[in-house]
Write an enzyme that holds these catalytic residues in place. Structure first.
Site, short mmCIF file in Angstrom:
data_model
loop_
_atom_site.label_atom_id
_atom_site.label_comp_id
_atom_site.label_asym_id
_atom_site.label_seq_id
_atom_site.Cartn_x
_atom_site.Cartn_y
_atom_site.Cartn_z
N LYS A 168 70.40 -79.87 91.77
CA LYS A 168 71.49 -80.84 91.53
C LYS A 168 70.95 -82.03 90.74
O LYS A 168 70.69 -83.12 91.27
CB LYS A 168 72.11 -81.28 92.85
N GLU A 182 81.18 -71.28 87.79
CA GLU A 182 81.70 -72.30 88.72
C GLU A 182 82.54 -73.27 87.91
O GLU A 182 82.71 -73.12 86.70
CB GLU A 182 80.55 -73.03 89.42
#
Length: 285
Positions: free
Chosen positions: A148, A180
């Site tokens: 992330k 995604e």
């Protein structure tokens, strides 16, 4: 009200909370982050976010002396100082301040840790009530999407391209399959009532809300397939939705202008959203 911001052990008014121009987060996007949702002044899924933070740190050889208990206390202090009832706490960790160089600095370089709160309507979300429209965009990101990082320019570009096409958000597509959303994980419910979402890999972020929703869906007796799906599968699905810390469970009602189901938020997604909110409140910290 002026926000109080955390930076390297201090709580400061936001106007005084500054970072060096030589910080590698600014110069190299050499930074990771986490976002915890807040409901009724309490943190949602924070331990999962702390665990993922540690994983991102390990993948990038970053260090942080603060324990999870200390991180929790810092989050709670920010919530209290900012009188935050509903919204989020954003945390960012960088490799620290050093002269610009592509090589990592010495391991003993102090990292930079900042955090701040943001008011946001999560429960009574207008987008969740009407459902999101998504437009597909090519996935041109790097191939460590499981970390992330703050390298968010391309997701921002994809989101803006989707908005220019009249949609609310983007679903990213690589080699014919949805990876995604620009800032969320993607799900579809097939006509046979099978819940499908992509399996974990370096191709997508290991969503904390994603994991919680899968567990709740299993409790509901839904069949689940962890695999990639195509945009055409999404268009022919019974329902579709996205998950993230801030969107929780939000129905997707169209893909590239093609309505999904009735073109309204689906009952399964709505039920999972309600269960997730109930679960979150029961386990908030």
């Amino acid at each position: 009200m002026t926000r109080t911001v955390y930076i390297n052990g201090q709580y400061l008014p936001e106007a005084q909370a500054t970072v060096s121009v030589f910080d590698r987060g600014f110069l190299m996007a050499d930074a990771i982050y986490e976002v915890c949702a807040v409901l009724e002044g309490k943190l949602i899924d924070c331990q999962g976010h702390f665990t993922r933070l540690r994983r991102s740190m390990a993948e990038l050889s970053m260090n942080l002396e603060l324990s999870d208990d200390a991180l929790l206390e810092m989050h709670r202090t920010l919530i209290e100082k900012n009188a935050l009832d509903e919204g989020l706490v954003y945390l960012q960790l960088t490799r620290g301040v050093v002269d610009r160089d592509f090589a990592y600095p010495p391991e003993d370089t102090p990292p930079t840790l900042v955090a701040f709160t943001q008011d946001k309507a999560i429960v009574e979300s207008a987008l969740a009530k009407r459902g999101a429209r998504v437009a597909t965009q090519p996935d041109l990101r790097w191939h460590r999407r499981d970390i992330k990082t703050t390298q968010l320019l391309y997701p921002s570009m994809a989101k803006m391209a989707a908005k220019a096409a009249g949609a609310d958000d983007a679903w990213l597509v690589e080699e014919g399959y949805v990876t995604e959303g620009s800032s969320s994980n993607a799900f579809i419910l097939t006509q046979d009532n099978v819940l499908v979402t992509r399996e974990l890999s370096t191709d997508l972020l290991h969503g904390i809300t994603r994991a919680a929703v899968i567990s709740l869906a299993e409790d509901e007796g839904l069949a689940i397939e962890l695999r990639a799906f195509t945009p055409d599968e999404a268009k022919s699905a019974r329902e579709a939705f996205m998950t993230s810390a801030t969107s929780m469970v939000t129905s997707v009602i169209s893909v590239d202008g093609h309505l999904i189901g009735s073109g309204a938020p689906g009952p399964v997604a709505d039920k999972l959203r309600a269960h997730y909110l109930e679960h979150s409140r029961a386990h908030a910290m």
